[in-house]
Design a protein around this motif. Structure first.
Motif: not given
Length: 153
Positions: A57-73, A109-113
């Motif tokens: 889960v940690q590996r996948r969330l790291d990748l998913a956060l990097a792929e998001l277009d949100d500049p805050v995340l 993060l809550e919005a992207a949960r």
């Protein structure tokens, strides 16, 4: 008319005692029935399967956060993922670079949960996807400096 089990020659099932009929010591101090004593219990933090799930889960969330277009995340990283007792939720600790961004980052993060949980579901092979609970921690509270990360090889 007789029941189907009686016609097969089986004994009827023994009924379980109601909880009020058991002594208090049994109710509060006994091991619960089921798989709690098995070595594959997910409630145990030392369980290898629970640790493997948290790493995936940690590996996948790291990748998913990097792929998001949100500049805050974009500048975030996951410091730890811990399974809560019961195995239905994962506590995700997210590190932010500055203290001022904690509330805004938590809201994003809550919005992207839901999207992040879908990413986790695709990465793990489980019947049920665990819920994600986020804890946002500033980098200064972790005892890490931005310069110290660059110096390490």
């Amino acid at each position: 008319m007789t029941s189907k089990s009686d016609r097969r020659g089986r004994k009827p099932r023994r009924e379980r005692q109601p909880d009020h009929a058991l002594p208090l010591e049994t109710l509060f101090f006994a091991q619960s029935s089921g798989r709690s004593g098995s070595r594959h219990s997910f409630d145990n933090p030392d369980n290898p399967r629970a640790r493997q799930l948290c790493r995936q889960v940690q590996r996948r969330l790291d990748l998913a956060l990097a792929e998001l277009d949100d500049p805050v995340l974009q500048g975030l990283w996951i410091s730890s993922v811990v399974q809560e007792p019961g195995g239905r939720a994962l506590l995700v600790e997210v590190v932010v670079p500055d203290l001022a961004a904690v509330a805004r980052t938590y809201a994003r993060l809550e919005a992207a949960r839901g999207h992040l949980r879908c990413e986790v579901a695709a990465a793990i092979n489980r019947k049920r996807t665990p819920h994600l609970q986020f804890v946002v921690v500033p980098q200064a509270a972790m005892g890490l400096d931005a310069d110290a990360e660059e110096d390490e090889p």
